[in-house]
Motif scaffolding. Structure first.
Motif, PDB file in Angstrom:
ATOM      1  N   LEU A  31       0.832  -1.208   0.000  1.00 16.33           N
ATOM      2  CA  LEU A  31       0.000   0.000   0.000  1.00 16.33           C
ATOM      3  C   LEU A  31       0.863   1.254   0.000  1.00 16.33           C
ATOM      4  O   LEU A  31       0.590   2.191  -0.747  1.00 16.33           O
ATOM      5  N   ARG A  32       1.881   1.272   0.828  1.00 14.71           N
ATOM      6  CA  ARG A  32       2.765   2.444   0.878  1.00 14.71           C
ATOM      7  C   ARG A  32       3.494   2.652  -0.443  1.00 14.71           C
ATOM      8  O   ARG A  32       3.630   3.771  -0.916  1.00 14.71           O
ATOM      9  N   ARG A  33       3.969   1.559  -1.024  1.00 18.43           N
ATOM     10  CA  ARG A  33       4.730   1.652  -2.273  1.00 18.43           C
ATOM     11  C   ARG A  33       3.841   2.081  -3.440  1.00 18.43           C
ATOM     12  O   ARG A  33       4.252   2.864  -4.286  1.00 18.43           O
ATOM     13  N   THR A  34       2.621   1.579  -3.503  1.00 16.91           N
ATOM     14  CA  THR A  34       1.779   1.822  -4.667  1.00 16.91           C
ATOM     15  C   THR A  34       0.750   2.926  -4.490  1.00 16.91           C
ATOM     16  O   THR A  34       0.302   3.495  -5.479  1.00 16.91           O
ATOM     17  N   HIS A  35       0.357   3.217  -3.251  1.00 18.88           N
ATOM     18  CA  HIS A  35      -0.731   4.170  -3.047  1.00 18.88           C
ATOM     19  C   HIS A  35      -0.442   5.250  -2.010  1.00 18.88           C
ATOM     20  O   HIS A  35      -1.311   6.053  -1.707  1.00 18.88           O
ATOM     21  N   GLY A  36       0.722   5.251  -1.415  1.00 19.39           N
ATOM     22  CA  GLY A  36       1.040   6.270  -0.428  1.00 19.39           C
ATOM     23  C   GLY A  36       0.760   5.797   0.985  1.00 19.39           C
ATOM     24  O   GLY A  36       0.439   4.643   1.234  1.00 19.39           O
ATOM     25  N   ASP A  37       0.870   6.724   1.902  1.00 19.14           N
ATOM     26  CA  ASP A  37       0.753   6.413   3.322  1.00 19.14           C
ATOM     27  C   ASP A  37      -0.653   6.729   3.820  1.00 19.14           C
ATOM     28  O   ASP A  37      -1.121   7.850   3.713  1.00 19.14           O
ATOM     29  N   PHE A  38      -1.314   5.716   4.346  1.00 18.88           N
ATOM     30  CA  PHE A  38      -2.639   5.909   4.932  1.00 18.88           C
ATOM     31  C   PHE A  38      -2.566   5.915   6.448  1.00 18.88           C
ATOM     32  O   PHE A  38      -3.580   5.778   7.129  1.00 18.88           O
ATOM     33  N   GLY A  39      -1.386   6.048   6.992  1.00 16.63           N
ATOM     34  CA  GLY A  39      -1.225   6.056   8.435  1.00 16.63           C
ATOM     35  C   GLY A  39      -1.152   4.668   9.039  1.00 16.63           C
ATOM     36  O   GLY A  39      -1.261   4.508  10.246  1.00 16.63           O
ATOM     37  N   LEU A  40      -0.971   3.648   8.218  1.00 19.65           N
ATOM     38  CA  LEU A  40      -0.839   2.285   8.712  1.00 19.65           C
ATOM     39  C   LEU A  40       0.630   2.025   8.997  1.00 19.65           C
ATOM     40  O   LEU A  40       1.477   2.248   8.146  1.00 19.65           O
ATOM     41  N   GLU A  41       0.925   1.577  10.171  1.00 20.14           N
ATOM     42  CA  GLU A  41       2.307   1.368  10.580  1.00 20.14           C
ATOM     43  C   GLU A  41       2.706  -0.100  10.482  1.00 20.14           C
ATOM     44  O   GLU A  41       2.034  -0.948  11.075  1.00 20.14           O
ATOM     45  N   PRO A  42       3.797  -0.404   9.772  1.00 20.10           N
ATOM     46  CA  PRO A  42       4.262  -1.795   9.719  1.00 20.10           C
ATOM     47  C   PRO A  42       4.556  -2.357  11.101  1.00 20.10           C
ATOM     48  O   PRO A  42       4.309  -3.522  11.364  1.00 20.10           O
ATOM     49  N   ALA A  43       5.075  -1.530  12.008  1.00 21.22           N
ATOM     50  CA  ALA A  43       5.368  -2.016  13.363  1.00 21.22           C
ATOM     51  C   ALA A  43       4.091  -2.476  14.054  1.00 21.22           C
ATOM     52  O   ALA A  43       4.084  -3.463  14.786  1.00 21.22           O
TER      53      ALA A  43
END
Length: 186
Positions: free
Chosen positions: A154-166
């Motif tokens: 999602l981050r790579r293709t659509h940007g940051d939605f505030g979802l944290e991998p941690a």
């Protein structure tokens, strides 16, 4: 004690909209969402041992939707068919999304089925990785991997939605993160 028919009617009357919305997030398409809800209802109420009460029945139908969604994609892999949406994935429209919800929906529906299901269960249902693993019959490590990979995609293709991998890796054992849109509720 109400009959299974009374329970089915009550679930559809009181929770039908929520079930459809949940199916829509999983499928990304209104027609497929309707089909998924119908399939889940058949799975949940085809036997006399169907759950009694609105809350247990609602939870059971949601679980049936998750399973049916993953099963459908598993079958499709075994018998590949042409995916008309493939052209959209190859050449995405670069016009800015008019709404955060539309952008989030597009992003989530671009994920593979297991990643999508885990993301929906984590951030829409607010379940921990342990709970998702239990619900889907997977190892907790597999769920954490699906969550991590889904967020990275999602981050790579659509940007940051505030979802944290941690948060995905830890599985939210200490708190629940539920994605909301501006001015709305989950």
């Amino acid at each position: 004690m109400p009959s299974w028919g009374d329970t089915l009617e009550a679930v559809m009357r009181e929770r039908g909209g929520a079930l459809f919305a949940y199916a829509y997030v999983l499928t990304g398409n209104a027609d497929d969402a309707q089909d998924l809800v119908q399939e889940a209802l058949v799975r949940a109420f085809r036997r006399r041992g169907a759950p009694q009460g609105i809350d247990p029945a609602h939870a059971y139908v949601k679980r049936a939707m998750q399973t049916a969604f993953i099963d459908a994609h598993r079958r499709a892999k075994a018998r590949p068919q042409r995916d008309d949406r493939e052209a959209d994935r190859i050449a995405p429209d670069h016009a800015p999304a008019t709404d955060t919800l539309d952008a989030l929906m597009d992003a989530v529906t671009s994920l593979p089925p297991r990643e999508r299901t885990c993301i929906v269960m984590r951030y829409l249902d607010g379940l921990s990785a342990q709970a998702i693993a239990h619900e889907l019959g997977l190892a907790p490590g597999s769920v954490r991997r699906y969550l991590h990979d889904g967020i990275a995609t999602l981050r790579r293709t659509h940007g940051d939605f505030g979802l944290e991998p941690a948060d995905a890796v830890s599985g939210g054992a200490d708190h629940h993160v539920i994605v909301t849109t501006k001015g709305g509720t989950r």
